[in-house]
Design an enzyme around this catalytic site. Structure first.
Site, PDB file in Angstrom:
ATOM      1  N   LYS A 115      -4.838 131.337  -1.914  1.00  0.00           N
ATOM      2  CA  LYS A 115      -6.208 130.856  -1.697  1.00  0.00           C
ATOM      3  C   LYS A 115      -6.222 129.643  -0.778  1.00  0.00           C
ATOM      4  CE  LYS A 115      -8.758 133.686  -4.076  1.00  0.00           C
ATOM      5  NZ  LYS A 115      -8.444 134.022  -5.450  1.00  0.00           N
ATOM      6  N   LYS A 206      -5.866 146.969  -1.147  1.00  0.00           N
ATOM      7  CA  LYS A 206      -6.617 147.067  -2.392  1.00  0.00           C
ATOM      8  C   LYS A 206      -8.130 146.970  -2.186  1.00  0.00           C
ATOM      9  CE  LYS A 206      -6.922 142.532  -4.317  1.00  0.00           C
ATOM     10  NZ  LYS A 206      -6.468 141.414  -5.034  1.00  0.00           N
ATOM     11  N   LYS A 209     -14.194 143.260  -2.374  1.00  0.00           N
ATOM     12  CA  LYS A 209     -15.470 142.985  -1.722  1.00  0.00           C
ATOM     13  C   LYS A 209     -15.254 142.373  -0.333  1.00  0.00           C
ATOM     14  CE  LYS A 209     -19.726 141.260  -1.287  1.00  0.00           C
ATOM     15  NZ  LYS A 209     -20.878 140.636  -1.567  1.00  0.00           N
TER      16      LYS A 209
END
Ligand code: TRP
Length: 335
Positions: A115, A206, A209
């Site tokens: 992240k 994968k 969104k």
């Protein structure tokens, strides 16, 4: 309460859950409902750790996620559904846990490293992002659950949560937090369900969104058909008679989960006896069949009924959480 508890949650980053959320985690929560009290949390605070310039509409997202839990098969009469921020004990235990968690440990968490790298240039890394797994440890340990069903990507967070519990017990010389079990599907396809597209190297990636490659649990029959029709298949299979490679084809991967005849379909695809369109049409039919009960359950859920369900969930969650906090305070000699 003598019933054994399960705790799990999903972030309210988006208002819609997708098939990957279902296969990777929710499916297990639903299965566990017959033997455990499954506490289903909507993690709204956790959605704030990676927000962009515009804050998310958390009240809306949380309600919609709760509706998707029910649409997917969580029975609110059996399993309490609640929103993290409505049980203030989560924030309180998070603060306490932050005192027994080493910085080095947090900096080594793989999701933190990813992240941090994903953050746009010049954006600062927040204290909350580093502390993400500490809040998750509080989410879990407040309920002193038997087990935690999550997707494979969450394994490092569960390990850290266990370590936080052990550190607390050691620091205050009391066994407040017993160990809990990971409940993680070891089926690779389910735990890392591919999306409808491929990455820049032509590999399946994968469902997420952020890649805009999702089938949502709320998609209607037309949306499913349209998405499947434009899905990625074996790139070298231009005609029906060209051999397919089902392992690298999103449509074939889904057939494996949703079509009882998938083995024959895969073999025919491999031998060039089956076209991609035929696979797609079969999948559209199977997927829509699979999603019918989801749509049925969701259509009766308005905001008033979901609010009543969330209120009941919060009350039950708080009963358990406040009992744990009383023990925490005694162990710490705060009282
Ligand atoms: N980190 C989890 C995810 O991204 C969401 C989550 C927050 C969670 N708190 C939790 C999952 C507690 C299990 C238990 O999916």
């Amino acid at each position: 309460m003598s019933e054994r508890r399960i705790l799990s949650g999903m972030r309210a980053t988006n208002p819609r859950l997708h098939l990957g959320n279902y296969e990777g985690a929710l499916r297990n929560w639903i299965r566990l409902q017959s033997d455990y009290r499954v506490f289903c949390m909507v993690a709204d605070y956790h959605a704030l750790t990676t927000m962009g310039d515009v804050p998310p509409d958390l009240a809306y997202n949380s309600r919609e996620v709760a509706k998707d839990y029910i649409a997917a098969g969580i029975d609110p009469d059996k399993s309490p559904i609640f929103i993290q921020s409505q049980v203030p004990e989560h924030a309180e235990l998070h603060l306490i846990f932050s005192m027994v968690t080493g910085l080095g440990k947090l900096e080594r968490v793989p999701t933190y490293k990813e992240k941090r790298e994903d953050l746009a240039e010049g954006r600062q890394v927040s204290y909350g992002l580093l502390g993400y797994p500490v809040l998750q440890a509080a989410d879990i340990l407040l309920y002193r659950p038997y087990g935690v069903p999550v997707g494979k990507d969450q394994a490092p967070h569960l390990e850290l949560s266990r370590e936080v519990g052990r550190s607390f017990n050691a620091a205050f010389g009391a066994e407040v937090f017993p160990e809990f079990k990971d409940i993680i599907d070891d089926d690779d396809l389910r735990s890392k369900l591919p999306g409808l597209d491929v990455d820049e190297n032509g590999q399946l990636r994968k469902m997420s969104k952020s890649y805009d490659n999702c089938i949502y649990l709320t998609d209607d029959a037309d949306a499913v058909a349209q998405k499947v029709k434009s899905a990625f298949t074996t790139p070298s299979k231009m005609r029906k008679t060209d051999p397919g490679i089902p392992e690298g084809c999103a449509v074939c991967q889904y057939l494996k989960l949703y079509s009882p005849d998938w083995q024959t379909q895969w073999e025919e695809d491999r031998r060039g006896e089956r076209g991609c369109m035929q696979n797609k049409n079969d999948l559209i039919e199977r997927l829509n069949e699979f999603l019918v009960p989801f749509r049925e359950r969701r259509k009766d859920l308005d905001d008033a009924s979901i609010d009543a369900i969330l209120k009941r969930g919060r009350e039950e969650a708080r009963d358990v959480a406040s009992e744990t906090m009383a023990e925490v305070r005694r162990a710490m000699r705060l009282i």
